[in-house]
Design a protein around this motif. Structure first.
Motif, PDB file in Angstrom:
ATOM      1  N   ALA A 416       0.849  -1.207   0.000  1.00 37.02           N
ATOM      2  CA  ALA A 416       0.000   0.000   0.000  1.00 37.02           C
ATOM      3  C   ALA A 416       0.875   1.244   0.000  1.00 37.02           C
ATOM      4  CB  ALA A 416      -0.900  -0.007   1.233  1.00 37.02           C
ATOM      5  N   PRO A 417       0.511   2.253  -0.801  1.00 40.43           N
ATOM      6  CA  PRO A 417       1.306   3.483  -0.790  1.00 40.43           C
ATOM      7  C   PRO A 417       1.113   4.235   0.524  1.00 40.43           C
ATOM      8  CG  PRO A 417      -0.624   3.764  -2.173  1.00 40.43           C
ATOM      9  CD  PRO A 417      -0.612   2.323  -1.746  1.00 40.43           C
ATOM     10  N   ALA A 418       2.177   4.875   1.009  1.00 42.87           N
ATOM     11  CA  ALA A 418       2.116   5.585   2.289  1.00 42.87           C
ATOM     12  C   ALA A 418       1.037   6.656   2.261  1.00 42.87           C
ATOM     13  CB  ALA A 418       3.472   6.200   2.602  1.00 42.87           C
ATOM     14  N   ARG A 419       0.813   7.233   1.071  1.00 43.38           N
ATOM     15  CA  ARG A 419      -0.184   8.307   0.934  1.00 43.38           C
ATOM     16  C   ARG A 419      -1.572   7.874   1.391  1.00 43.38           C
ATOM     17  NH1 ARG A 419       0.203  12.749  -1.871  1.00 43.38           N
ATOM     18  NH2 ARG A 419       1.977  12.163  -3.151  1.00 43.38           N
ATOM     19  N   ALA A 420      -1.863   6.587   1.220  1.00 43.03           N
ATOM     20  CA  ALA A 420      -3.210   6.108   1.498  1.00 43.03           C
ATOM     21  C   ALA A 420      -3.462   5.920   2.988  1.00 43.03           C
ATOM     22  CB  ALA A 420      -3.449   4.788   0.753  1.00 43.03           C
ATOM     23  N   LEU A 421      -2.420   6.075   3.826  1.00 47.17           N
ATOM     24  CA  LEU A 421      -2.577   5.807   5.250  1.00 47.17           C
ATOM     25  C   LEU A 421      -2.971   7.060   6.014  1.00 47.17           C
ATOM     26  CD1 LEU A 421      -1.040   3.290   4.262  1.00 47.17           C
ATOM     27  CD2 LEU A 421       0.280   3.382   6.378  1.00 47.17           C
ATOM     28  N   SER A 422      -3.582   6.850   7.173  1.00 48.15           N
ATOM     29  CA  SER A 422      -3.882   7.990   8.046  1.00 48.15           C
ATOM     30  C   SER A 422      -2.581   8.538   8.621  1.00 48.15           C
ATOM     31  CB  SER A 422      -4.789   7.546   9.189  1.00 48.15           C
ATOM     32  OG  SER A 422      -4.064   6.753  10.097  1.00 48.15           O
ATOM     33  N   GLY A 423      -2.651   9.740   9.166  1.00 48.25           N
ATOM     34  CA  GLY A 423      -1.460  10.375   9.734  1.00 48.25           C
ATOM     35  C   GLY A 423      -0.781   9.509  10.790  1.00 48.25           C
ATOM     36  N   GLY A 424      -1.594   8.899  11.635  1.00 46.96           N
ATOM     37  CA  GLY A 424      -1.030   8.074  12.703  1.00 46.96           C
ATOM     38  C   GLY A 424      -0.285   6.876  12.154  1.00 46.96           C
ATOM     39  N   ASN A 425      -0.841   6.255  11.135  1.00 46.48           N
ATOM     40  CA  ASN A 425      -0.186   5.078  10.564  1.00 46.48           C
ATOM     41  C   ASN A 425       1.032   5.458   9.735  1.00 46.48           C
ATOM     42  OD1 ASN A 425      -1.561   2.534  11.368  1.00 46.48           O
ATOM     43  ND2 ASN A 425      -3.340   3.690  10.675  1.00 46.48           N
ATOM     44  N   GLN A 426       0.986   6.638   9.105  1.00 51.10           N
ATOM     45  CA  GLN A 426       2.187   7.117   8.416  1.00 51.10           C
ATOM     46  C   GLN A 426       3.312   7.298   9.430  1.00 51.10           C
ATOM     47  OE1 GLN A 426       1.148  10.720   6.337  1.00 51.10           O
ATOM     48  NE2 GLN A 426       0.086   9.635   4.699  1.00 51.10           N
ATOM     49  N   GLN A 427       2.961   7.888  10.578  1.00 53.99           N
ATOM     50  CA  GLN A 427       3.979   8.116  11.585  1.00 53.99           C
ATOM     51  C   GLN A 427       4.524   6.786  12.096  1.00 53.99           C
ATOM     52  OE1 GLN A 427       5.391  10.763  12.082  1.00 53.99           O
ATOM     53  NE2 GLN A 427       6.291  10.870  14.115  1.00 53.99           N
ATOM     54  N   LYS A 428       3.661   5.782  12.162  1.00 57.68           N
ATOM     55  CA  LYS A 428       4.140   4.475  12.624  1.00 57.68           C
ATOM     56  C   LYS A 428       5.174   3.886  11.664  1.00 57.68           C
ATOM     57  CE  LYS A 428       0.147   2.927  15.323  1.00 57.68           C
ATOM     58  NZ  LYS A 428      -0.990   1.970  15.240  1.00 57.68           N
ATOM     59  N   ILE A 429       5.029   4.182  10.385  1.00 59.45           N
ATOM     60  CA  ILE A 429       6.046   3.704   9.428  1.00 59.45           C
ATOM     61  C   ILE A 429       7.398   4.305   9.786  1.00 59.45           C
ATOM     62  CG2 ILE A 429       6.786   3.639   7.024  1.00 59.45           C
ATOM     63  CD1 ILE A 429       3.918   3.906   6.152  1.00 59.45           C
ATOM     64  N   GLN A 446       8.985  16.010  17.341  1.00 61.32           N
ATOM     65  CA  GLN A 446       7.513  16.018  17.267  1.00 61.32           C
ATOM     66  C   GLN A 446       6.993  14.616  16.915  1.00 61.32           C
ATOM     67  OE1 GLN A 446       6.660  18.912  18.180  1.00 61.32           O
ATOM     68  NE2 GLN A 446       8.151  20.369  17.374  1.00 61.32           N
ATOM     69  N   PRO A 447       7.352  13.604  17.722  1.00 62.78           N
ATOM     70  CA  PRO A 447       7.028  12.229  17.298  1.00 62.78           C
ATOM     71  C   PRO A 447       5.543  11.934  17.242  1.00 62.78           C
ATOM     72  CG  PRO A 447       7.832  12.251  19.568  1.00 62.78           C
ATOM     73  CD  PRO A 447       8.045  13.646  19.023  1.00 62.78           C
ATOM     74  N   THR A 448       4.713  12.749  17.909  1.00 58.72           N
ATOM     75  CA  THR A 448       3.276  12.433  17.898  1.00 58.72           C
ATOM     76  C   THR A 448       2.436  13.560  17.319  1.00 58.72           C
ATOM     77  OG1 THR A 448       2.979  13.299  20.147  1.00 58.72           O
ATOM     78  CG2 THR A 448       3.487  10.969  19.939  1.00 58.72           C
ATOM     79  N   ARG A 449       3.084  14.443  16.556  1.00 59.91           N
ATOM     80  CA  ARG A 449       2.302  15.549  15.993  1.00 59.91           C
ATOM     81  C   ARG A 449       1.208  15.046  15.061  1.00 59.91           C
ATOM     82  NH1 ARG A 449       5.212  20.489  13.484  1.00 59.91           N
ATOM     83  NH2 ARG A 449       5.029  21.067  15.653  1.00 59.91           N
ATOM     84  N   GLY A 450       0.026  15.549  15.272  1.00 59.54           N
ATOM     85  CA  GLY A 450      -1.094  15.217  14.397  1.00 59.54           C
ATOM     86  C   GLY A 450      -1.428  13.737  14.383  1.00 59.54           C
ATOM     87  N   VAL A 451      -1.200  13.105  15.547  1.00 55.95           N
ATOM     88  CA  VAL A 451      -1.426  11.669  15.624  1.00 55.95           C
ATOM     89  C   VAL A 451      -2.479  11.449  16.687  1.00 55.95           C
ATOM     90  CG1 VAL A 451      -0.282   9.649  16.577  1.00 55.95           C
ATOM     91  CG2 VAL A 451       0.803  10.924  14.747  1.00 55.95           C
ATOM     92  N   ASP A 452      -3.316  10.405  16.531  1.00 55.11           N
ATOM     93  CA  ASP A 452      -4.437  10.237  17.455  1.00 55.11           C
ATOM     94  C   ASP A 452      -3.999   9.668  18.800  1.00 55.11           C
ATOM     95  OD1 ASP A 452      -4.604   7.200  17.344  1.00 55.11           O
ATOM     96  OD2 ASP A 452      -4.634   7.792  15.236  1.00 55.11           O
ATOM     97  N   VAL A 453      -4.936   9.677  19.732  1.00 57.88           N
ATOM     98  CA  VAL A 453      -4.626   9.277  21.105  1.00 57.88           C
ATOM     99  C   VAL A 453      -4.062   7.856  21.178  1.00 57.88           C
ATOM    100  CG1 VAL A 453      -5.612   8.888  23.381  1.00 57.88           C
ATOM    101  CG2 VAL A 453      -6.365  10.821  22.039  1.00 57.88           C
ATOM    102  N   GLY A 454      -4.677   6.943  20.426  1.00 55.90           N
ATOM    103  CA  GLY A 454      -4.207   5.554  20.470  1.00 55.90           C
ATOM    104  C   GLY A 454      -2.768   5.444  20.011  1.00 55.90           C
ATOM    105  N   ALA A 455      -2.457   6.144  18.918  1.00 59.08           N
ATOM    106  CA  ALA A 455      -1.102   6.076  18.389  1.00 59.08           C
ATOM    107  C   ALA A 455      -0.120   6.787  19.309  1.00 59.08           C
ATOM    108  CB  ALA A 455      -1.050   6.675  16.980  1.00 59.08           C
ATOM    109  N   ILE A 456      -0.568   7.880  19.941  1.00 58.26           N
ATOM    110  CA  ILE A 456       0.312   8.588  20.885  1.00 58.26           C
ATOM    111  C   ILE A 456       0.715   7.643  22.005  1.00 58.26           C
ATOM    112  CG2 ILE A 456       0.349  10.387  22.691  1.00 58.26           C
ATOM    113  CD1 ILE A 456      -1.368  12.113  20.877  1.00 58.26           C
ATOM    114  N   GLU A 457      -0.274   6.938  22.532  1.00 57.89           N
ATOM    115  CA  GLU A 457      -0.015   5.985  23.613  1.00 57.89           C
ATOM    116  C   GLU A 457       1.030   4.964  23.160  1.00 57.89           C
ATOM    117  OE1 GLU A 457      -3.205   3.292  24.075  1.00 57.89           O
ATOM    118  OE2 GLU A 457      -2.879   2.991  26.221  1.00 57.89           O
TER     119      GLU A 457
END
Lengths: 524, 293
Positions: A416-429, A446-457
């Motif tokens: 899957a192209p990175a573009r298709a992922l949400s911000g949180g999942n892009q950051q996980k890459i 800024q490791p959690t900028r624009g990332v949701d609560v679950g991903a921040i955790e």
């Protein structure tokens, strides 16, 4: 669900007609369903918080409301009038204005030109510049949003730029104001200033919709909260009847350990090796205007330690991290990794010496958006995944499968192209690439900028684990809560220097806030 | 006398550059690369010759040239604004198409593969090189006014403000209800019309159309835009500078030890120098070439 007169939907508590009512909104982008039956009811004269994980569809829903997208299905009413599928121009005419997360300002134009753009003040067909500047100054005085109207937007601070954004919507007569993550880039005093302006606006009868990830903000300023999850609305509560924990649970759909909770406070871990892993000596970095973006900064990070750098953006944090990562030329000073001077070494050489880097802008520096997840996971590491000069596809794929599983990247499709992922999942890459390999020193910007609560955790847990394993971590974040939740020591950067370096125990939001604005003198 | 002759020749040579780059600035400031200028001019030149030949009026010829440039700009707009094609590819295609189509119609209308018959032009004294002769040519005045008018539109009118906004940050323009595509359409059509007048000047000044008569002038105009940093007054000066260099080369022909090719390189060398940041950084409109987003 309409009232007897057929136009005005009732509020849940039978109050006056709703400012905004969205019902059953569906919005798809190709195969991605950003909104599925989402709804939102906002009463007049309230601050309404819209919360949810990244990719929950909040911004999409608000773009539908502001006329940028026409929904695939559903109905929209504003002040009781059916406005389904209207245009931005119609939304603006009806008094709905949106302040976007990424500012919609033209940097080469002046403040006044940006404010009047599209609604220009003219005199005999020509632009009336002076009239525009006067209008902006008057509006600023009335609302407390003061910015010099003749300045170029490119010269403004982030806080000032945001004021221009709000002025823009007010100039167009907005009575319903949508703000998308307005505090992400502001310092604590600027945030307080914003709340003052917004509550004043609410008290004079305006309606404000606030998209945010930060639950303390929700609790502090909102009257009502709507929670979204995976494109749908999952709850609407009065702020006084809820708690951050309940909101987080609604957002993620399970219990969440919030940053800042006592249980998550930093614990000191094994420090096998006392010698500094990262040693920075009198580092000076010039910026584009030949001034010193970083001005003689010295510090060391030990193995098993997180050094947090707080500060308002634009005080040299970006340049510091880029200089350490090897992306920016150093004009004086030295950078040592495990005692070895790497000041003049390439990014790759530093990487091989144990340095990992989570860049602050994942879309600019962290990812190639059109590359697949698998390819993004080996960026900068190609030499480890090649055989006889050619990339070893099987090895790359195997690596991708492993990292996707370990870091829970969704969708779990290496192609899957990175573009298709949400911000949180892009950051996980990015996190997976930088933390999923051997490293000893991590620069986390800024490791959690624009990332949701679950991903921040999740990302916070990764950082804590890395510390427990004896990694040295330099954390740069505009989010004070994050800095305080993770750091063992906190440095405050102001004007290219460290205004203070404090042990975690002495660092409170108030103390740091004073250093961040330069109010407290320079120490350390 | 020497100087006046030099000046008037420089002005004549600068005319097509001034027209084309005035149009080009408008297009580029809206975010559309002016790579098709060469094509608009060539089409404008041919249509001007055709119009003037059949109507015996250079004014009709000028109108036809203007229309010819606009049609090619419309084609460019169709491909790049409407269908979001890559502007570089579209621009190159427009130029190649202009060469082919004008050659085809040259044969079709005039039965020649090299040039049209003589057509009526504006100039009173045909071979005169004095300034007085120039002043009788209305197109000289139009060319002199083209750049100031474009500058005035860009900086003093709401449309100009919108063009600049669209070329720098189309998202911002869209968010305040500006119809980005429509602004770009208007900018590119106007750019084609103005560049088409530049082509018309060429054909009417020489009283004929010759195959590929623009000979790279559209690209020199583009170079002037970059050298002038997308700012109309500076672009105008760049056009005059390039024209002066060319005049110099023509005057020195035969008498000079410097091969003509070196002088012909001057605009391009200066442009590279400008792009390299020697005379202050040349920052193009931020959204230039990015209409595919």
């Amino acid at each position: 669900m309409t009232a007897p007169d057929g136009t005005t939907p009732p509020t849940p508590d039978g109050a006056p007609p709703l400012a905004v009512s969205l019902r059953g909104i569906d919005m798809s982008f190709g195969p991605v369903r950003a909104n599925r039956g989402a709804s939102l009811d906002v009463a007049r004269g309230e601050i309404h918080a819209l919360v949810g994980e990244n990719g929950a569809g909040k911004s999409t829903l608000m773009r539908v409301l502001s006329g940028m997208y026409a929904p695939d299905a559903g109905t929209m009413t504003v002040n009781g009038r059916d406005v389904t599928g209207w245009s931005t121009a119609q939304a603006i005419d009806a008094g709905v204005g949106m302040v976007h997360q990424h500012f919609m300002l033209v940097p080469t134009l002046t403040v006044a030109e940006n404010v009047v753009l599209g609604r220009e003040i003219t005199a005999a067909g020509r632009l009336d510049r002076r009239g525009a500047e006067r209008a902006v100054a008057e509006l600023g005085e009335r609302t407390g949003l003061v910015v010099a109207p003749g300045r170029l937007v490119s010269e403004l601070s982030v806080g000032e730029a945001q004021r221009v954004e709000i002025l823009k919507t007010l100039y167009r007569g907005a009575r319903i104001l949508i703000l998308d993550e307005p505090t992400a880039v502001l310092s604590p005093p600027e945030v307080d200033e914003l709340w003052r302006v917004l509550t004043h606006m609410r008290d004079t009868g305006d309606t404000i919709i606030l998209i945010t990830h930060k639950l303390d903000e929700v609790m502090a300023v909102s009257n009502t909260v709507t929670v979204m999850r995976r494109g749908a609305t999952v709850g609407r509560v009065a702020t006084r009847d809820t708690s951050p924990a309940e909101l987080a649970r609604l957002m993620v759909g399970r219990d969440v350990v919030l940053a800042g909770d006592a249980a998550a406070a930093p614990q000191h871990s094994i420090r096998a090796e006392r010698r500094a892993a990262l040693d920075v000596r009198e580092l000076t970095v010039a910026d584009a205007r030949k001034t010193h973006a970083v001005d003689g900064v010295s510090f060391a990070v030990e193995p098993g330690e997180i050094l947090g750098i707080a500060g308002v953006e634009g005080n040299g944090q970006t340049e510091l991290v880029e200089a350490l990562a090897g992306l920016r030329e150093v004009s004086a000073g030295a950078v040592l990794l495990h005692g070895r001077d790497v000041t003049r070494q390439s990014v790759r050489a530093r990487g091989d010496a144990g340095l990992s880097h989570i860049p602050e802008d994942r879309q600019l520096r962290g990812l190639v958006l059109d590359y697949s997840i698998a390819d993004n996971l080996i960026l900068g590491q190609q030499h480890r995944f090649s055989r006889r000069g050619a990339v070893d596809a099987a090895h790359v794929l195997e690596n991708a499968r492993r990292q996707i599983e370990r870091f829970d990247i969704r969708p779990a499709d290496p192609a899957a192209p990175a573009r298709a992922l949400s911000g949180g999942n892009q950051q996980k890459i990015v996190i997976a690439r930088e933390m999923g390999r051997d490293f000893t020193v991590l620069l986390a910007a800024q490791p959690t900028r624009g990332v949701d609560v679950g991903a921040i955790e999740f990302i916070h847990a990764q950082l804590r684990n890395a510390r427990a394993e004896g990694k040295a971590i330099l954390l740069v974040s505009a989010d004070l809560t994050e800095v305080l939740a993770l750091s063992d020591r906190v440095a405050v950067m102001y004007g290219g220097r460290f205004a203070a370096v404090l042990p975690r125990a002495e660092a409170t939001k108030e103390v740091l806030g004073a250093y961040m604005t330069g109010a407290s003198g320079r120490a350390a | 006398m020497m100087f006046l002759a030099f000046l008037s020749q420089t002005i004549r040579i600068a005319m097509p550059y001034l027209f084309a780059s005035a149009g080009g600035v408008l297009s580029e400031r809206s975010g559309l690369i002016g790579l098709g200028l060469e094509g608009y001019m060539l089409s404008g030149a041919f249509c001007a010759a055709l119009g003037s030949y059949y109507s015996h009026s250079p004014w009709i010829g000028l109108a036809a040239g203007l229309a010819g440039g606009t049609v090619f700009a419309a084609l460019y707009g169709l491909c790049s604004v409407r269908y979001k094609g890559d502007q570089v590819v579209v621009g190159v295609a427009i130029n190649l198409l202009a060469v082919g189509i004008t050659r085809f119609f040259l044969r079709f209308a005039f039965g020649s593969s090299s040039n049209s018959p003589r057509v009526p032009g504006f100039s009173v004294a045909e071979t005169g090189s004095g300034l007085l002769a120039l002043a009788h040519d209305p197109m000289i005045w139009m060319g002199a006014l083209a750049m100031p008018v474009v500058g005035w539109v860009l900086y003093r009118t709401p449309f100009g403000l919108r063009v600049r906004a669209v070329g720098e940050h189309p998202g911002a323009a869209l968010s305040v209800g500006i119809p980005v595509a429509r602004v770009r359409w208007l900018a590119v059509l106007l750019s084609g019309a103005i560049a088409g007048m530049g082509g018309a000047y060429l054909a009417l000044d020489q009283h004929q159309f010759t195959d590929q008569m623009t000979a790279g002038r559209g690209f020199i105009a583009l170079a002037a835009i970059i050298f002038g940093r997308w700012d109309p007054p500076r672009v105008g000066l760049a056009c005059l500078l390039f024209a002066a260099a060319e005049t110099f080369q023509i005057r020195l022909q035969g008498a000079s030890a410097v091969p003509a090719q070196f002088v012909e390189m001057i605009p391009y060398v200066l442009t590279i120098v400008a792009l390299a940041g020697v005379v202050g950084r040349a920052v193009p409109p931020a959204a230039l070439g990015k209409t595919d987003e």
